[in-house]
Design a protein around this motif. Structure first.
Motif, PDB file in Angstrom:
ATOM      1  N   SER A   1      19.831  21.127  33.605  1.00  0.00           N
ATOM      2  CA  SER A   1      20.782  20.342  34.399  1.00  0.00           C
ATOM      3  C   SER A   1      22.185  20.928  34.421  1.00  0.00           C
ATOM      4  N   ARG A   2      22.485  21.856  33.530  1.00  0.00           N
ATOM      5  CA  ARG A   2      23.859  22.362  33.418  1.00  0.00           C
ATOM      6  C   ARG A   2      23.937  23.882  33.562  1.00  0.00           C
ATOM      7  N   VAL A   3      23.063  24.616  32.873  1.00  0.00           N
ATOM      8  CA  VAL A   3      23.175  26.077  32.833  1.00  0.00           C
ATOM      9  C   VAL A   3      22.889  26.697  34.194  1.00  0.00           C
ATOM     10  N   GLN A   4      23.510  27.849  34.436  1.00  0.00           N
ATOM     11  CA  GLN A   4      23.107  28.653  35.570  1.00  0.00           C
ATOM     12  C   GLN A   4      21.847  29.440  35.186  1.00  0.00           C
ATOM     13  N   ILE A   5      21.084  29.837  36.192  1.00  0.00           N
ATOM     14  CA  ILE A   5      19.826  30.535  35.945  1.00  0.00           C
ATOM     15  C   ILE A   5      19.684  31.687  36.930  1.00  0.00           C
ATOM     16  N   GLY A   6      18.913  32.687  36.529  1.00  0.00           N
ATOM     17  CA  GLY A   6      18.659  33.806  37.425  1.00  0.00           C
ATOM     18  C   GLY A   6      17.846  34.868  36.723  1.00  0.00           C
TER      19      GLY A   6
ATOM     20  N   GLY B   1      24.592  25.227  24.273  1.00  0.00           N
ATOM     21  CA  GLY B   1      25.780  25.532  25.051  1.00  0.00           C
ATOM     22  C   GLY B   1      25.847  26.867  25.747  1.00  0.00           C
ATOM     23  N   VAL B   2      24.712  27.569  25.941  1.00  0.00           N
ATOM     24  CA  VAL B   2      24.802  28.813  26.711  1.00  0.00           C
ATOM     25  C   VAL B   2      25.230  28.490  28.146  1.00  0.00           C
ATOM     26  N   ASP B   3      25.846  29.466  28.771  1.00  0.00           N
ATOM     27  CA  ASP B   3      26.318  29.283  30.137  1.00  0.00           C
ATOM     28  C   ASP B   3      25.269  29.661  31.175  1.00  0.00           C
ATOM     29  N   VAL B   4      24.438  30.653  30.839  1.00  0.00           N
ATOM     30  CA  VAL B   4      23.448  31.168  31.778  1.00  0.00           C
ATOM     31  C   VAL B   4      22.160  31.467  31.018  1.00  0.00           C
TER      32      VAL B   4
ATOM     33  N   ILE C   1      15.493  27.688  45.277  1.00  0.00           N
ATOM     34  CA  ILE C   1      15.819  27.455  43.871  1.00  0.00           C
ATOM     35  C   ILE C   1      17.237  26.917  43.735  1.00  0.00           C
ATOM     36  N   ASP C   2      18.142  27.390  44.580  1.00  0.00           N
ATOM     37  CA  ASP C   2      19.502  26.859  44.602  1.00  0.00           C
ATOM     38  C   ASP C   2      19.468  25.340  44.792  1.00  0.00           C
ATOM     39  N   HIS C   3      18.660  24.857  45.728  1.00  0.00           N
ATOM     40  CA  HIS C   3      18.568  23.413  45.965  1.00  0.00           C
ATOM     41  C   HIS C   3      17.864  22.692  44.821  1.00  0.00           C
ATOM     42  N   ILE C   4      16.797  23.283  44.284  1.00  0.00           N
ATOM     43  CA  ILE C   4      16.104  22.653  43.156  1.00  0.00           C
ATOM     44  C   ILE C   4      17.070  22.434  41.993  1.00  0.00           C
ATOM     45  N   SER C   5      17.955  23.396  41.785  1.00  0.00           N
ATOM     46  CA  SER C   5      18.858  23.343  40.636  1.00  0.00           C
ATOM     47  C   SER C   5      20.076  22.456  40.864  1.00  0.00           C
ATOM     48  N   ALA C   6      20.278  21.982  42.086  1.00  0.00           N
ATOM     49  CA  ALA C   6      21.545  21.326  42.409  1.00  0.00           C
ATOM     50  C   ALA C   6      21.708  19.976  41.712  1.00  0.00           C
ATOM     51  N   LYS C   7      20.668  19.180  41.649  1.00  0.00           N
ATOM     52  CA  LYS C   7      20.709  17.878  40.970  1.00  0.00           C
ATOM     53  C   LYS C   7      21.883  17.023  41.446  1.00  0.00           C
ATOM     54  N   GLY C   8      22.092  16.977  42.755  1.00  0.00           N
ATOM     55  CA  GLY C   8      23.140  16.131  43.314  1.00  0.00           C
ATOM     56  C   GLY C   8      24.477  16.811  43.476  1.00  0.00           C
ATOM     57  N   GLY C   9      24.616  18.048  42.985  1.00  0.00           N
ATOM     58  CA  GLY C   9      25.865  18.783  43.140  1.00  0.00           C
ATOM     59  C   GLY C   9      25.582  20.151  43.733  1.00  0.00           C
ATOM     60  N   GLU C  10      26.360  21.135  43.325  1.00  0.00           N
ATOM     61  CA  GLU C  10      26.103  22.492  43.776  1.00  0.00           C
ATOM     62  C   GLU C  10      24.972  23.119  42.965  1.00  0.00           C
ATOM     63  N   GLY C  11      24.305  24.074  43.581  1.00  0.00           N
ATOM     64  CA  GLY C  11      23.240  24.772  42.888  1.00  0.00           C
ATOM     65  C   GLY C  11      23.749  25.622  41.745  1.00  0.00           C
ATOM     66  N   ARG C  12      22.807  26.065  40.905  1.00  0.00           N
ATOM     67  CA  ARG C  12      23.160  26.824  39.705  1.00  0.00           C
ATOM     68  C   ARG C  12      22.468  28.183  39.668  1.00  0.00           C
ATOM     69  N   PHE C  13      21.914  28.606  40.794  1.00  0.00           N
ATOM     70  CA  PHE C  13      21.145  29.848  40.831  1.00  0.00           C
ATOM     71  C   PHE C  13      22.049  31.051  41.047  1.00  0.00           C
ATOM     72  N   ILE C  14      21.829  32.095  40.249  1.00  0.00           N
ATOM     73  CA  ILE C  14      22.479  33.393  40.432  1.00  0.00           C
ATOM     74  C   ILE C  14      21.437  34.356  40.978  1.00  0.00           C
TER      75      ILE C  14
ATOM     76  N   ALA D   1      14.226  27.289  26.356  1.00  0.00           N
ATOM     77  CA  ALA D   1      15.215  27.054  27.405  1.00  0.00           C
ATOM     78  C   ALA D   1      15.970  25.743  27.158  1.00  0.00           C
ATOM     79  N   ALA D   2      15.245  24.721  26.756  1.00  0.00           N
ATOM     80  CA  ALA D   2      15.885  23.430  26.470  1.00  0.00           C
ATOM     81  C   ALA D   2      16.862  23.563  25.308  1.00  0.00           C
ATOM     82  N   GLU D   3      16.460  24.304  24.277  1.00  0.00           N
ATOM     83  CA  GLU D   3      17.344  24.490  23.128  1.00  0.00           C
ATOM     84  C   GLU D   3      18.573  25.300  23.504  1.00  0.00           C
ATOM     85  N   LEU D   4      18.388  26.344  24.316  1.00  0.00           N
ATOM     86  CA  LEU D   4      19.527  27.164  24.739  1.00  0.00           C
ATOM     87  C   LEU D   4      20.535  26.344  25.527  1.00  0.00           C
ATOM     88  N   GLU D   5      20.045  25.488  26.402  1.00  0.00           N
ATOM     89  CA  GLU D   5      20.977  24.636  27.145  1.00  0.00           C
ATOM     90  C   GLU D   5      21.693  23.672  26.206  1.00  0.00           C
ATOM     91  N   ALA D   6      20.958  23.139  25.240  1.00  0.00           N
ATOM     92  CA  ALA D   6      21.541  22.160  24.324  1.00  0.00           C
ATOM     93  C   ALA D   6      22.629  22.773  23.439  1.00  0.00           C
TER      94      ALA D   6
END
Length: 266
Positions: A71-76, A35-38, A97-110, A28-33
């Motif tokens: 911190s960047r990718v959407q998840i679901g 540049g995957v979107d989700v 999970i939406d709140h866990i993923s937010a990190k100070g902004g909007e959530g990233r959960f699909i 998962a860390a490598e996929l985010e690094a």
């Protein structure tokens, strides 16, 4: 790229099977690094390929961990099985999970969901399997409950949680998509997708929804670039590369990230 097409997004579905969790975390860390979107997983209790009783992990708890890890990718999940959990509970879990993923902004959960189909899950875990029709009826019943619960929770979700609905059934599934989905996921070839998009539009007229608002999602699978571009020309914009343990082939994703960047530069 024409103005009618959404930007291409690339997702990776990490099947949570035949692998240690340590390896899943590192992948998962490598996929985010790269540049995957989700990042998607799936909502099953046993492997869908390979050794039937091989290593396997549960979807929602993993998604909560991925929400904290990334911190960047959407998840679901691609996709949650509606039958396995009470509708109000699903809504609350998604909000959390939406709140866990937010990190100070909007959530990233699909919130990816579907009616369910893998009979072994039902039998082993004590759920009533029913029929394809009864499971779809339950999804149609539960989606308004889920949406209603999102409006009652305190704190509320960080934003309108996007709903992805998977499946291609023309009478029931596509009507549910027209009513509730922000994203529709299917496995259609170009000819089938074109026909089903027409059917989806008719359902949209029936329920008062402009279905051009719905993002079109599909699998890359074993398709050649030519076929993927045909699906792209029909409006698909979210393309998922499937990965499975024990060795998640991240290089397979790199190819499609490069293709995404080429498409989006047009």
């Amino acid at each position: 790229m024409t103005s009618a097409l959404r930007p291409v997004r690339i997702a990776a579905q990490m099947a949570p099977q035949h692998s240690s969790y340590e390896n899943i975390r590192e992948t998962a860390a490598e996929l985010e690094a790269i540049g995957v979107d989700v990042i998607f997983n799936w909502d099953h209790f046993y492997p869908l390929s390979g050794e039937p009783d091989g290593l396997h992990f549960e979807s929602w708890t993993m998604l909560a961990a991925l929400a904290e890890q990334t911190s960047r990718v959407q998840i679901g999940a691609l996709v949650n099985c509606n039958s396995y959990r009470n509708a109000n509970l699903q809504a609350d879990m998604a909000r959390t999970i939406d709140h866990i993923s937010a990190k100070g902004g909007e959530g990233r959960f699909i919130f990816g969901t579907g009616a369910g189909w893998f009979e072994r899950d039902y039998d082993e875990y004590g759920y009533e399997f029913g029929t394809a029709g009864s499971r779809l009826n339950a999804l149609a019943r539960d989606m308004p409950i889920i949406e209603s619960r999102w409006g009652k929770l305190n704190p509320a979700p960080t934003r309108k949680i996007p709903v992805l609905i998977g499946g291609g059934g023309e009478k029931k599934t596509l009507r549910i998509v027209a009513q509730h989905a922000d994203i529709w996921h299917s496995f259609s070839d170009p000819e089938t997708l074109e026909r089903k998009l027409g059917i989806l539009a008719e359902h949209g007229k029936a329920v008062g929804r402009d279905t051009s608002e719905i993002e079109i999602s599909t699998e890359v699978g074993r398709r050649e670039v030519e076929e993927v571009e045909q699906v792209r020309a029909l409006g698909a914009s979210l393309f998922t590369v499937g990965l499975s343990g024990p060795d998640y082939d991240v290089d397979a994703v790199r190819k499609w990230i490069a293709w995404r960047d080429e498409q989006n530069a047009k």
